[in-house]
Every structure is written in C-alpha cells, then in structure tokens.
Scaffold this motif. Sequence first.
Motif, PDB file in Angstrom:
ATOM      1  N   GLY A   1       0.833  -1.196   0.000  1.00 32.22           N
ATOM      2  CA  GLY A   1       0.000   0.000   0.000  1.00 32.22           C
ATOM      3  C   GLY A   1       0.862   1.238   0.000  1.00 32.22           C
ATOM      4  N   HIS A   2       0.328   2.317  -0.563  1.00 30.58           N
ATOM      5  CA  HIS A   2       1.029   3.602  -0.520  1.00 30.58           C
ATOM      6  C   HIS A   2       0.013   4.702  -0.265  1.00 30.58           C
ATOM      7  CE1 HIS A   2       3.854   6.823  -2.324  1.00 30.58           C
ATOM      8  NE2 HIS A   2       4.272   6.488  -1.120  1.00 30.58           N
ATOM      9  N   SER A   3       0.247   5.489   0.786  1.00 31.10           N
ATOM     10  CA  SER A   3      -0.646   6.595   1.138  1.00 31.10           C
ATOM     11  C   SER A   3      -0.254   7.840   0.352  1.00 31.10           C
ATOM     12  CB  SER A   3      -0.548   6.890   2.634  1.00 31.10           C
ATOM     13  OG  SER A   3      -0.928   5.776   3.386  1.00 31.10           O
ATOM     14  N   GLN A   4      -1.229   8.394  -0.367  1.00 30.85           N
ATOM     15  CA  GLN A   4      -0.995   9.619  -1.142  1.00 30.85           C
ATOM     16  C   GLN A   4      -2.199  10.526  -0.949  1.00 30.85           C
ATOM     17  OE1 GLN A   4       0.048   8.871  -5.245  1.00 30.85           O
ATOM     18  NE2 GLN A   4       1.399   7.167  -4.709  1.00 30.85           N
ATOM     19  N   GLN A   5      -2.085  11.449  -0.002  1.00 27.65           N
ATOM     20  CA  GLN A   5      -3.225  12.272   0.379  1.00 27.65           C
ATOM     21  C   GLN A   5      -3.117  13.704  -0.126  1.00 27.65           C
ATOM     22  OE1 GLN A   5      -5.800  13.221   4.449  1.00 27.65           O
ATOM     23  NE2 GLN A   5      -3.771  12.361   4.644  1.00 27.65           N
ATOM     24  N   CYS A   6      -2.122  13.985  -0.955  1.00 18.84           N
ATOM     25  CA  CYS A   6      -1.896  15.346  -1.423  1.00 18.84           C
ATOM     26  C   CYS A   6      -2.651  15.560  -2.739  1.00 18.84           C
ATOM     27  CB  CYS A   6      -0.403  15.594  -1.611  1.00 18.84           C
ATOM     28  SG  CYS A   6      -0.018  17.314  -1.972  1.00 18.84           S
ATOM     29  N   MET A   7      -3.743  16.307  -2.690  1.00 14.65           N
ATOM     30  CA  MET A   7      -4.637  16.476  -3.838  1.00 14.65           C
ATOM     31  C   MET A   7      -4.438  17.868  -4.439  1.00 14.65           C
ATOM     32  SD  MET A   7      -8.748  15.741  -4.054  1.00 14.65           S
ATOM     33  CE  MET A   7      -9.249  17.063  -2.958  1.00 14.65           C
ATOM     34  N   LEU A   8      -3.792  17.909  -5.596  1.00 13.54           N
ATOM     35  CA  LEU A   8      -3.493  19.173  -6.270  1.00 13.54           C
ATOM     36  C   LEU A   8      -4.712  19.594  -7.089  1.00 13.54           C
ATOM     37  CD1 LEU A   8      -1.486  21.393  -6.880  1.00 13.54           C
ATOM     38  CD2 LEU A   8      -0.450  19.943  -8.619  1.00 13.54           C
ATOM     39  N   HIS A   9      -5.635  20.268  -6.427  1.00 16.66           N
ATOM     40  CA  HIS A   9      -6.880  20.732  -7.034  1.00 16.66           C
ATOM     41  C   HIS A   9      -6.961  22.252  -6.957  1.00 16.66           C
ATOM     42  CE1 HIS A   9      -9.814  17.055  -6.938  1.00 16.66           C
ATOM     43  NE2 HIS A   9      -8.805  16.885  -7.749  1.00 16.66           N
ATOM     44  N   GLY A  10      -7.708  22.831  -7.882  1.00 17.19           N
ATOM     45  CA  GLY A  10      -7.965  24.255  -7.803  1.00 17.19           C
ATOM     46  C   GLY A  10      -8.658  24.646  -6.517  1.00 17.19           C
ATOM     47  N   ASP A  11      -9.545  23.771  -6.004  1.00 19.60           N
ATOM     48  CA  ASP A  11     -10.245  24.039  -4.747  1.00 19.60           C
ATOM     49  C   ASP A  11      -9.282  24.175  -3.573  1.00 19.60           C
ATOM     50  OD1 ASP A  11     -12.972  23.999  -5.614  1.00 19.60           O
ATOM     51  OD2 ASP A  11     -12.828  21.830  -5.824  1.00 19.60           O
ATOM     52  N   CYS A  12      -8.099  23.599  -3.694  1.00 20.37           N
ATOM     53  CA  CYS A  12      -7.133  23.588  -2.582  1.00 20.37           C
ATOM     54  C   CYS A  12      -6.040  24.637  -2.736  1.00 20.37           C
ATOM     55  CB  CYS A  12      -6.505  22.200  -2.454  1.00 20.37           C
ATOM     56  SG  CYS A  12      -7.680  20.861  -2.181  1.00 20.37           S
ATOM     57  N   MET A  13      -6.067  25.396  -3.817  1.00 22.50           N
ATOM     58  CA  MET A  13      -5.093  26.483  -3.986  1.00 22.50           C
ATOM     59  C   MET A  13      -5.496  27.635  -3.055  1.00 22.50           C
ATOM     60  SD  MET A  13      -3.000  25.414  -6.415  1.00 22.50           S
ATOM     61  CE  MET A  13      -2.309  26.791  -7.326  1.00 22.50           C
ATOM     62  N   LEU A  14      -4.570  28.117  -2.247  1.00 22.40           N
ATOM     63  CA  LEU A  14      -4.903  29.127  -1.250  1.00 22.40           C
ATOM     64  C   LEU A  14      -5.255  30.466  -1.906  1.00 22.40           C
ATOM     65  CD1 LEU A  14      -2.163  28.483   1.461  1.00 22.40           C
ATOM     66  CD2 LEU A  14      -4.534  27.665   1.420  1.00 22.40           C
ATOM     67  N   LYS A  15      -6.284  31.089  -1.351  1.00 21.72           N
ATOM     68  CA  LYS A  15      -6.690  32.404  -1.844  1.00 21.72           C
ATOM     69  C   LYS A  15      -5.745  33.496  -1.368  1.00 21.72           C
ATOM     70  CE  LYS A  15     -11.649  31.273  -1.878  1.00 21.72           C
ATOM     71  NZ  LYS A  15     -12.963  31.547  -1.225  1.00 21.72           N
ATOM     72  N   GLU A  16      -5.159  33.326  -0.184  1.00 26.44           N
ATOM     73  CA  GLU A  16      -4.268  34.330   0.398  1.00 26.44           C
ATOM     74  C   GLU A  16      -2.819  33.841   0.318  1.00 26.44           C
ATOM     75  OE1 GLU A  16      -5.356  37.214   1.452  1.00 26.44           O
ATOM     76  OE2 GLU A  16      -7.483  36.707   1.159  1.00 26.44           O
ATOM     77  N   GLY A  17      -1.903  34.734  -0.028  1.00 32.97           N
ATOM     78  CA  GLY A  17      -0.493  34.378  -0.090  1.00 32.97           C
ATOM     79  C   GLY A  17      -0.179  33.500  -1.283  1.00 32.97           C
ATOM     80  N   ASP A  18       0.832  32.662  -1.130  1.00 29.05           N
ATOM     81  CA  ASP A  18       1.254  31.771  -2.204  1.00 29.05           C
ATOM     82  C   ASP A  18       0.204  30.678  -2.388  1.00 29.05           C
ATOM     83  OD1 ASP A  18       2.438  29.971  -3.921  1.00 29.05           O
ATOM     84  OD2 ASP A  18       4.260  29.701  -2.746  1.00 29.05           O
ATOM     85  N   PRO A  19      -0.450  30.597  -3.536  1.00 29.90           N
ATOM     86  CA  PRO A  19      -1.490  29.573  -3.714  1.00 29.90           C
ATOM     87  C   PRO A  19      -0.991  28.153  -3.531  1.00 29.90           C
ATOM     88  CG  PRO A  19      -1.597  31.223  -5.463  1.00 29.90           C
ATOM     89  CD  PRO A  19      -0.321  31.467  -4.717  1.00 29.90           C
ATOM     90  N   LEU A  20       0.303  27.931  -3.800  1.00 27.52           N
ATOM     91  CA  LEU A  20       0.882  26.586  -3.722  1.00 27.52           C
ATOM     92  C   LEU A  20       1.570  26.306  -2.389  1.00 27.52           C
ATOM     93  CD1 LEU A  20       2.428  26.291  -7.279  1.00 27.52           C
ATOM     94  CD2 LEU A  20       0.737  24.723  -6.318  1.00 27.52           C
ATOM     95  N   ALA A  21       1.387  27.160  -1.400  1.00 30.33           N
ATOM     96  CA  ALA A  21       2.158  27.044  -0.159  1.00 30.33           C
ATOM     97  C   ALA A  21       1.973  25.688   0.517  1.00 30.33           C
ATOM     98  CB  ALA A  21       1.775  28.166   0.808  1.00 30.33           C
ATOM     99  N   VAL A  22       0.756  25.169   0.557  1.00 27.67           N
ATOM    100  CA  VAL A  22       0.509  23.896   1.236  1.00 27.67           C
ATOM    101  C   VAL A  22       1.199  22.754   0.503  1.00 27.67           C
ATOM    102  CG1 VAL A  22      -1.266  22.218   1.903  1.00 27.67           C
ATOM    103  CG2 VAL A  22      -1.649  24.659   2.276  1.00 27.67           C
TER     104      VAL A  22
END
Length: 525
Positions: free
Chosen positions: A391-412
């Motif tokens: 098994g491999h856990s991959q919980q990082c979902m690169l979606h537009g919904d998850c791009m931050l509105k404040e600061g660097d959108p890709l910070a997370v």
Amino acid sequence: MIGVLFPDPAAEAGQYVLAAMRRSVSASQAQAISRGTLRDVELDLLVAVDAPDGWSADLIAWLIARPRKLVVFGHMPLALADYLRYQAADLPAGLAAASRGASAPSGEARESAAAVRYGALAQTLGGQQWHRPFERFDFTDEWNNLGYGAIRCDGSIWSVGQAVQVPAEVELAAVVVNGERQFSYAALWDVGASSVLWFNRAVGPCDSFEWRMVEQFVSGHRPDTLPCQPVLSELPWGYDAAITSRLDCDEDIESARPLWQAYQRLGVPFTLAVHTQNLTRAEQHGILRELLADRQQGAVLSHTATHAPNWGGSYDTALAEGRQSAELLEAVTGVPVRYAVSPFHQSPPYALQGLADGGYDGCIGGIIRNDPEFLTARGGALAGLPAGFVGHSQQCMLHGDCMLKEGDPLAVFKQAFDYAYATNTLFGYLDHPFSERYAYGWQDEAARIDAHERLIAYIRSKVRKPLFLHEEAALDFLRFRSLTQIVEVDGAFRVVTPSNEKTLPLALGVEYRGAHMQVEAGKAL
C-alpha cells in the motif's frame, strides 16, 4: 532484531506498530514477542505498545541489564514511569473539542486548536520544530494535503493517551491548544547506559512523517554506545527526493491530454488511474494506448469498475470491482494492470484483501476522513495482508479548490513536499482530468497546467537530484523493498534482495549507524 511487545487488549495497535516497523527494517527484523521472551532472548531493541503496569519490573530489568534501546508507545507502565520521572493525569476536559478541525472552505485550510509542537531536542533524531495539528483539512472534511492522519481524543488506538508531564530536558514534543502548552507528547531519555523513546499514543506516529524519528532512533541514535538496526530507505539509492503523481480519471480520460503534454515537455512520467465505465466510449481509448507506448514514461492503473464508495461495501464486491476493471483495461490496452487506486481514497481492509486475492500487487489510497490504518508513514506491506501486496498513502490532492486564496497559492503543496524531503519519504500527489460536469476548482486548463509546472519547478529548485516516477515504477520499487530482508549473522547485518523478482533499474539504500549507503546484496554492512 526488534521485538514488538503488546498485551492481548492492545493487539490491534500492536499489529499496526509491528507492520510499521517491518516497513522500515524489513519483515525479518521485527517480530511480535511474548513477555517471557524478555528473559530468554538476546534482544537489544524493543517496542512496547500499551504495556500494563504489571510489566514494569520486566521492562526495567531488561532495560538496565546492558546498553539497550526501548520504544514505548501509549501507556507507560507505572514503575517504569516512576523510574523515568514521568507523571500522568487525566486528559483535560476540553481537549476532545479542541482536537477536531472544521471543514475547509474552498481556497482555505482548517486546523484543530490542539496540535503537537516539537522542540529543539527533536533535531537529535532528525526531526525539526514541527507543528502538527491533531486534525487538519484542505478540502471540506476529507483531505489533509500535508499527508498525516488524525490524533484523536476518544480512547481509541489513534488517541492521545494521558496528560503526561516529563522533565523539560527530555521532552521532544508537547501538546498545545491555541498555542498554549498542555502536556507532553513525546520524550527521549538517556537512562544509564540505555535510551528510551516514548510517544503518547498507542500506535505512535505510524501515520505521519514523524515516523522518521523512530527510524533514526533505532538506526542511528548513539551509534558508538548503543545497538542499532539498519533501516531500508524509501528513496532509491542515489536520489535525494522521489516524486510520483497521477490523474484519477473519474469522469473522463481524453481531457488529460493537455496536462500530459505539459509533463512530456517537462520530462516527467505520467500516470492515469482509470474508472473503467469511461471505456464504454471508444474515443477515450487512444490516450491510454499512446501513454503506454513508452512504458518508462507512462502507466495506467485501475480506479475500479464503478467507482463505488468503499469498494461496494464487501469483500465480494471489491474482488469483482478489481477483476472487472483489470480485465477491461487489459482488453483495451493489451497491458496487464497490477495496481489500483481506491475510489474516494477509501481503503477498508476487506477491499485490500479482495484486491490481493484478485491478483493485484498493491493499492494507493489514504485519507484523513476514514480508514486510519491505511495512512502509513512508509509504503509497503500492510498488517493482515500477504507479503507481496503493498500500500502507498498519497493524500496530497493538487486541485484548484485547494489552492490558497491568500499568499502563495501553492504554499501547502510546497510544505507537503518539504515534509517528505526532510524525512526521506516518497512523495505522491494527484489531480483529476476535467469533465463536462466538473473542473475540480480550476479556472481553466491553462491555470491547472501552470500550477503543476510551478510545483515541479519548486521541487527541482529544492533538491540536488530528484527522481520523478510514474506510479507503477514507484509501487514496483516499494514492493521490491517490502520483499527485501535484512538478516543478522554472527553480529553482522546483510541485505538479501528477492531473487525471484524482476530486476529493477533502481537500487536500494540503507541507513545504519548514521551512514547512508547503497545496498550490495549479501555484503555485510
């Protein structure tokens, strides 16, 4: 060998801890042992899971007999606690509420008020002054893009145990609520000639990047005076980061083409996980065949036959979902499918058993909302499942919904990679192709491609030698690693790789006594 010791009431947590240790040190070097074994076996590294108070004398006698390492997860037996100047009380009344996070709005993240805060001592075990909320969401109340699971306050094996106070000089981490310290979460003692590592949770940090500290404790802490156990690196030898990504084709496949073309320009392998109801439309077939024309750069995985929640709710439906999907994909592409991606990332144990019985070699899933046992710090063999299935856990979902509105959108997303990079973790992220119904929060294809390109550029700017893999290659490496055994003969450790497995283009690395070296099969470390 590392002994994993637990009483029957703690068997569930004990089995998860045993599996986590084996993912790090190989199946041959971590074994469940009985209490009596402490008296009979020459064992120098021990993990105790929720050990009862009545076991204190045995543990103390074992610890002081000669230089040894002890890891304690969860309950600290009473006399051992006194010996270590460890004081426990009931959890604060408001902690349960503080442990829960709110649902995340689009473009924002939400975290619980309760968090784990690591101090400077964490650097002793390769850690940093991390801040790890008990619960965190980047998309509604489902996804934590930073990858770790939830610390509960409900008496379960995933819960923090007691409100413990340890001497300040041994505290690795504390629980804080709204920034104010409450009690200890982790500690590191040097006791006489021995060392003790403790986490305030029955399963320890097995669902988080923090597991790196456990690996560093057993493999490299006080190497000149204490026994050490080799750890197989999750990164292929010669690389300082490993990255894999994919698109889950829930509603369309062909619309992945523009992003695939961007990945081709960047020289990054590409993976499609296919929900096979999409295959009823012939126009969706071409991209799969084209992608698989270069098996080094492209891979296709199953994303089930019907995308049913929880794989349909039973072993039988999961078995059927997996088999039907694999048969359809092979009929279209001519290439066998060996790995699957769980729908909604829901990965209940019966579904994983159904996949294993259906001929799959592994599965990708993991999400903070459910199935906490599948959120594993390291990829590899799972508790209760046969060797050869990973098994491999991959919980990082690169979606537009998850791009931050404040600061660097890709910070997370950058932070998620930074955690993986700092802890030698194989980093995986995902997105979805557009459909007529849903764009996953992206303004348009150009905005999505730009975000992917910027994340890849960030990764390349951070590390000296990154390795980008498609999912099949990544899982092949994890599977090979899971079948590799470390053996000890006459005081020397050797690494034995599986002779019946196909030769991989990637080499294994091993960490031992503070050194990181390439595995040379059969040669003493």
